[in-house]
Design a protein around this motif. Structure first.
Motif, PDB file in Angstrom:
ATOM      1  N   ASP A   5     130.880 -13.023   2.398  1.00  0.00           N
ATOM      2  CA  ASP A   5     131.813 -14.047   1.434  1.00  0.00           C
ATOM      3  C   ASP A   5     130.091 -14.708   0.007  1.00  0.00           C
ATOM      4  O   ASP A   5     130.639 -14.487  -0.986  1.00  0.00           O
ATOM      5  CB  ASP A   5     132.059 -14.892   1.350  1.00  0.00           C
ATOM      6  N   ILE A   6     129.238 -14.795   1.693  1.00  0.00           N
ATOM      7  CA  ILE A   6     128.071 -16.020   0.874  1.00  0.00           C
ATOM      8  C   ILE A   6     127.269 -14.946   0.935  1.00  0.00           C
ATOM      9  O   ILE A   6     125.654 -15.679   0.686  1.00  0.00           O
ATOM     10  CB  ILE A   6     127.689 -17.133   1.142  1.00  0.00           C
ATOM     11  N   ARG A   7     126.465 -14.341   1.772  1.00  0.00           N
ATOM     12  CA  ARG A   7     124.950 -13.761   1.745  1.00  0.00           C
ATOM     13  C   ARG A   7     125.817 -11.834   1.517  1.00  0.00           C
ATOM     14  O   ARG A   7     125.503 -11.508   3.111  1.00  0.00           O
ATOM     15  CB  ARG A   7     125.026 -13.740   3.098  1.00  0.00           C
ATOM     16  N   PRO A   8     126.284 -10.839   1.023  1.00  0.00           N
ATOM     17  CA  PRO A   8     126.123 -10.190   0.882  1.00  0.00           C
ATOM     18  C   PRO A   8     125.229  -9.473   1.033  1.00  0.00           C
ATOM     19  O   PRO A   8     123.853  -9.096   0.881  1.00  0.00           O
ATOM     20  CB  PRO A   8     126.175  -9.386  -0.713  1.00  0.00           C
ATOM     21  N   ALA A   9     125.493  -7.942   2.522  1.00  0.00           N
ATOM     22  CA  ALA A   9     124.537  -7.677   4.051  1.00  0.00           C
ATOM     23  C   ALA A   9     123.400  -7.222   2.681  1.00  0.00           C
ATOM     24  O   ALA A   9     122.471  -7.041   3.382  1.00  0.00           O
ATOM     25  CB  ALA A   9     125.146  -6.605   4.374  1.00  0.00           C
ATOM     26  N   ASP A  10     123.927  -6.217   1.233  1.00  0.00           N
ATOM     27  CA  ASP A  10     122.310  -4.814   0.749  1.00  0.00           C
ATOM     28  C   ASP A  10     121.392  -5.948   0.676  1.00  0.00           C
ATOM     29  O   ASP A  10     120.597  -5.999   0.120  1.00  0.00           O
ATOM     30  CB  ASP A  10     123.270  -4.179  -0.324  1.00  0.00           C
ATOM     31  N   LEU A  11     122.263  -7.316  -0.671  1.00  0.00           N
ATOM     32  CA  LEU A  11     120.904  -7.998  -1.288  1.00  0.00           C
ATOM     33  C   LEU A  11     120.443  -9.038   0.069  1.00  0.00           C
ATOM     34  O   LEU A  11     119.102  -9.059  -0.768  1.00  0.00           O
ATOM     35  CB  LEU A  11     122.591  -9.350  -2.306  1.00  0.00           C
ATOM     36  N   PHE A  12     121.336  -9.752   0.500  1.00  0.00           N
ATOM     37  CA  PHE A  12     120.062 -10.545   1.794  1.00  0.00           C
ATOM     38  C   PHE A  12     119.411  -9.299   1.842  1.00  0.00           C
ATOM     39  O   PHE A  12     118.709  -9.581   2.778  1.00  0.00           O
ATOM     40  CB  PHE A  12     121.248 -10.934   2.644  1.00  0.00           C
ATOM     41  N   GLN A  13     119.702  -8.303   2.432  1.00  0.00           N
ATOM     42  CA  GLN A  13     118.706  -7.876   3.073  1.00  0.00           C
ATOM     43  C   GLN A  13     117.325  -7.414   2.010  1.00  0.00           C
ATOM     44  O   GLN A  13     116.603  -7.569   2.945  1.00  0.00           O
ATOM     45  CB  GLN A  13     119.342  -6.169   3.380  1.00  0.00           C
ATOM     46  N   LYS A  14     117.416  -7.100   1.163  1.00  0.00           N
ATOM     47  CA  LYS A  14     116.279  -6.980   0.796  1.00  0.00           C
ATOM     48  C   LYS A  14     115.814  -8.504   0.335  1.00  0.00           C
ATOM     49  O   LYS A  14     114.531  -8.291  -0.262  1.00  0.00           O
ATOM     50  CB  LYS A  14     116.890  -6.513  -1.896  1.00  0.00           C
ATOM     51  N   TYR A  15     115.864  -9.059   0.385  1.00  0.00           N
ATOM     52  CA  TYR A  15     115.552 -10.826   0.112  1.00  0.00           C
ATOM     53  C   TYR A  15     114.755 -10.451   1.431  1.00  0.00           C
ATOM     54  O   TYR A  15     113.202 -11.164   1.460  1.00  0.00           O
ATOM     55  CB  TYR A  15     116.415 -12.105  -0.236  1.00  0.00           C
TER      56      TYR A  15
END
Length: 328
Positions: A5-15
Motif C-alpha cells: 500500500d505504501i511501498r509498491p514492490a517494483d518502485l521500491f526495488q528500483k529505489y
C-alpha cells in the motif's frame, strides 16, 4: 494495511537498486572515521555485517546497530541534495504513493499524535515537521486543528516549494541549521528521519533547542529490536545505506533522549507491517527462512494468527516501527 500500500514492490526495488549504485558513486572515495555508538556513546561493539560498501556494528551495551566507520557529513549532504536515488524518491516514488500514504499513514498519525497530546493535557499552538516532504502531515494536522501555525523544515528545493504552495511556513534547511526557530515550537514531529542523520545526539539536542519549555517531540523511526529486521538482518530492505545508518534499540532510544535532557520519555512500537514484510521477503528471496522452521510455520498459518502475532509484536516493543514521545 499492507507493505504494498505504501511501498509498491517494483518502485521500491528500483529505489533500492539506485541507492546501491549511489553508495559507490557518492561514498566510494570517502575518508571514513570510526564512531562510538550514536545512542549511548559506548566504545565497545561487535562487527555485524557489510552492505553496499558500508560496515555496520552492534553496540555491546545497548544493542543499537549503526554504520561505522562513517563518511563525513558533507558527503551525506551532497548525496541527499544531488543523488539520483534521492531525486527518484522525491520526484517519482513519493508522488506515486502520496495519496495512499495520506490515507494509510498521515491521517491516522494525526489522530494518534492528537491523542498523545490530549493524554498530557498539551495543546500545541506551533507545530514543526522535520523533513516535511510534501507537507502531508501538516496539511492533515491543520484540517484537524485549523488554528495551529504549521512549519515545514525541508532542505529539498522542490519539496520546500510544494509546502509553500500549501501556505505552510518553510525553513529550507536541515533541522540542525534552523536557528531562527530556537525556543519557538510547541510540538516537533520527525517521521522516519533519525535513521538517516549523521549524528543522532547532535540532531536531537538541536531539535530540543527549537522547542519551548514544556514542549513535546515525537520522532518515529526504525528500531533494531523489530521482528522483521531481526529475522532478515542484512537482507532487510530497511537496511539500505547510505540512507539508513542508525538503527537504535528501544534501550538506545531511551538513553539517547535521556542524554539530550528530555523528560517523560516514552517508547512505543505501534508497527503493523513486520509480518507482511517478512512474508514478502520470503517470496522475493526463496529459502531465506530455511533455518527458521518456527517462523516458517508461523507465517504459514491463517491470517488470524499472523494478525495476532503482529499485535503481540506491537504491544511488546518488538515491532521495527518505533515512536519516541518526550517532553522538554
Amino acid at each position: 494495511m499492507k507493505e504494498s500500500d505504501i511501498r509498491p514492490a517494483d518502485l521500491f526495488q528500483k529505489y533500492l537498486d539506485m541507492s546501491a549504485a549511489d553508495a559507490e558513486a557518492y561514498f566510494g572515495a570517502s575518508e571514513r572515521i570510526d564512531i562510538f555508538c550514536p545512542a549511548c556513546e559506548n566504545a565497545k561493539s561487535t562487527s555485524a555485517f557489510d552492505k553496499w560498501g558500508f560496515h555496520y556494528l552492534t553496540c555491546y551495551e545497548c544493542n543499537t546497530l549503526y554504520q561505522s566507520p562513517r563518511p563525513p557529513q558533507a558527503d551525506f549532504s551532497r548525496f541527499y541534495q544531488d543523488s539520483p536515488s534521492s531525486r527518484y524518491w522525491a520526484q517519482t516514488f513519493f508522488p506515486t504513493v502520496a495519496e495512499a500514504r495520506r490515507e494509510k499513514l498521515f491521517k491516522p498519525k494525526v489522530e494518534e499524535i492528537a491523542n498523545l497530546c490530549k493524554k498530557d493535557n498539551f495543546v500545541p499552538n506551533v507545530i514543526a515537521d522535520i523533513g516535511a516532504g510534501y507537507g502531508l502531515l501538516l496539511e492533515e494536522w491543520r484540517r484537524r486543528f485549523p488554528e495551529t501555525h504549521t512549519i515545514a523544515i525541508e532542505p529539498n528545493l522542490d519539496m520546500a516549494a510544494i509546502c509553500r504552495s500549501k501556505n505552510i511556513e518553510v525553513f529550507e534547511c536541515f533541522a540542525e541549521e534552523a536557528k531562527g526557530l530556537y525556543g519557538k515550537v510547541d510540538l516537533i514531529v520527525g517521521l522516519e528521519i533519525i535513521e538517516h542523520v549523521h549524528d543522532p545526539f547532535l540532531f536531537v539536542t538541536r531539535l530540543k533547542k527549537l522547542m519551548k519549555t514544556g514542549g513535546h517531540i515525537l520522532l518515529t523511526g526504525l528500531t533494531i529490536d523489530g521482528f522483521d529486521i531481526q529475522v532478515l538482518w542484512e537482507k532487510s530492505k530497511s537496511i539500505s545505506p547510505p540512507h539508513h545508518i542508525n538503527f537504535m534499540s528501544v534501550k538506545g532510544f531511551e538513553i539517547l533522549f535521556s542524554r539530550a535532557g528530555f523528560k517523560n520519555i516514552q517508547v512505543f512500537t505501534p508497527g503493523k507491517l513486520d509480518v507482511d514484510i517478512v512474508k514478502n521477503t520470503t517470496r522475493d528471496i526463496p529459502g531465506i527462512l530455511d533455518n527458521n522452521r518456527f517462523i516458517k510455520t508461523l507465517l504459514g498459518r491463517q491470517q488470524e494468527t499472523s494478525a495476532a502475532f503482529q499485535k503481540f509484536l506491537s504491544e511488546n516493543q518488538l515491532s521495527s516501527h518505533c515512536w519516541i514521545w518526550a517532553e522538554k
